[in-house]
Design a protein around this motif. Structure first.
Motif, short mmCIF file in Angstrom:
data_model
loop_
_atom_site.label_atom_id
_atom_site.label_comp_id
_atom_site.label_asym_id
_atom_site.label_seq_id
_atom_site.Cartn_x
_atom_site.Cartn_y
_atom_site.Cartn_z
N GLU A 1 -2.24 1.33 11.72
CA GLU A 1 -3.70 1.39 11.76
C GLU A 1 -4.27 1.68 10.36
O GLU A 1 -5.21 1.03 9.91
CB GLU A 1 -4.19 2.45 12.75
N PHE B 1 -3.89 -1.44 8.22
CA PHE B 1 -4.83 -2.50 8.58
C PHE B 1 -6.25 -2.14 8.16
O PHE B 1 -7.02 -2.99 7.73
CB PHE B 1 -4.76 -2.81 10.07
N LYS B 2 -6.59 -0.87 8.28
CA LYS B 2 -7.93 -0.45 7.83
C LYS B 2 -8.08 -0.69 6.33
O LYS B 2 -9.11 -1.16 5.86
CB LYS B 2 -8.17 1.03 8.16
N LEU C 1 -6.61 -2.88 4.63
CA LEU C 1 -6.60 -4.32 4.34
C LEU C 1 -7.82 -5.04 4.91
O LEU C 1 -8.08 -6.20 4.57
CB LEU C 1 -5.33 -4.95 4.91
N LEU D 1 -8.64 -7.03 -0.38
CA LEU D 1 -7.69 -8.14 -0.37
C LEU D 1 -7.73 -8.86 -1.72
O LEU D 1 -6.71 -9.27 -2.26
CB LEU D 1 -8.02 -9.11 0.77
N ILE E 1 4.46 -2.93 0.23
CA ILE E 1 3.90 -4.15 0.81
C ILE E 1 4.99 -4.92 1.56
O ILE E 1 4.76 -5.45 2.65
CB ILE E 1 3.25 -5.01 -0.29
N LEU F 1 5.67 -3.10 4.77
CA LEU F 1 4.60 -3.37 5.73
C LEU F 1 4.75 -4.76 6.34
O LEU F 1 4.67 -4.92 7.57
CB LEU F 1 3.25 -3.27 5.01
N THR F 2 5.00 -5.73 5.49
CA THR F 2 5.17 -7.10 5.98
C THR F 2 6.31 -7.17 7.01
O THR F 2 6.18 -7.81 8.05
CB THR F 2 5.48 -8.03 4.79
N ILE G 1 5.21 -5.54 10.25
CA ILE G 1 4.30 -6.42 10.99
C ILE G 1 5.11 -7.51 11.69
O ILE G 1 4.90 -7.80 12.87
CB ILE G 1 3.26 -7.03 10.04
N ALA G 2 6.04 -8.11 10.96
CA ALA G 2 6.84 -9.18 11.56
C ALA G 2 7.64 -8.67 12.75
O ALA G 2 7.81 -9.37 13.74
CB ALA G 2 7.77 -9.78 10.51
N ASN G 3 8.08 -7.41 12.66
CA ASN G 3 8.92 -6.87 13.73
C ASN G 3 8.14 -6.33 14.92
O ASN G 3 8.62 -6.36 16.04
CB ASN G 3 9.82 -5.75 13.18
N HIS G 4 6.99 -5.78 14.66
CA HIS G 4 6.35 -4.99 15.71
C HIS G 4 4.98 -5.47 16.13
O HIS G 4 4.40 -4.90 17.05
CB HIS G 4 6.27 -3.52 15.30
N LEU G 5 4.41 -6.46 15.44
CA LEU G 5 3.06 -6.86 15.85
C LEU G 5 3.12 -7.68 17.12
O LEU G 5 3.96 -8.51 17.28
CB LEU G 5 2.37 -7.66 14.73
#
Lengths: 108, 108
Positions: A12, A15-16, A18, A24, A97, A100-101, A104-108
């Motif tokens: 969270e 994402f906030k 970003l 960005l 970064i 994080l990437t 995101i790939a694993n858990h989004l």
DNA sequence: CGTTCGTATAACAGGTTAGTTATATAGCTA
DNA sequence: TAGCTATATAACTAACCTGTTATACGAACG
């Protein structure tokens, strides 16, 4: 747990950080500081990043506004600030970064 | 340009949609609707997703609040809503999420 | 020292977000 | 048709975000 082991990132917060066109934009510019910013007399752009002042100018907002955007990014760990001789340089935290990437790939 | 070609995703919109603990929670629950929600008489949870009501209850906010969170997610294209017989079911848009993940990996 | 320059913080205004309650809409069902 | 259920929308409030200007802090330099 080894240091290499992924400690869960607070998605969270990331994402906030970003969720802003301006931030960005900053992250994108910092991919190649010497390409996207004027030459600096002090501080190697590719080592320490771009200095606040150039980011302010390129963003087209007031200095305090840019400063706070940079704080949000550094607080999230996406950017690293280096203060030296009165200037502050910002560069991407590529490791964070990448983590994080991956998350995101694993858990989004 | 073929339809398969990635048309640039508006990352800011996506990140804004994701910058909420509640909405991240919803997306996570929807990974496995039949696991995370009570059995539904109407509508296959694994085909159409979970109905609004269950999400409301599990989120612990008012029905309109949950409804708006779901609207943010569907507006961003991350979730697909299906209305049937007076109920509305929500499921993840796995394709959009995969596209987003790819875009993040490539451009963040 | 005192001034200047770069940056950070404070204080405030306007817009957005996220929650609430009340109400409207739409599909069943008796 | 009347009434019930599920969901969406409206109206309002409080908190947060992002911009501004003014000010404080710290380093360099005359």
């Amino acid at each position: 747990m080894s240091l290499a082991e992924e400690v869960s990132i607070d998605l969270e917060v990331m994402f906030k950080a970003l969720a802003s066109e301006r931030r960005l934009q900053i992250l994108d510019w910092l991919k190649d500081p010497s390409e996207n910013f004027p030459p600096q007399e002090h501080g190697d752009p590719d080592e320490h990043g771009a200095c606040n002042q150039f980011i302010v100018e390129k963003l087209g907002v007031s200095q305090p506004a840019a400063s706070r955007h940079l704080k949000v990014l550094t607080d999230a760990g996406l950017v690293i600030a280096t203060s030296r001789k009165g200037w502050t340089y910002y560069r991407r935290n590529e490791e964070a970064i990448a983590d994080l990437t991956r998350q995101i790939a694993n858990h989004l």
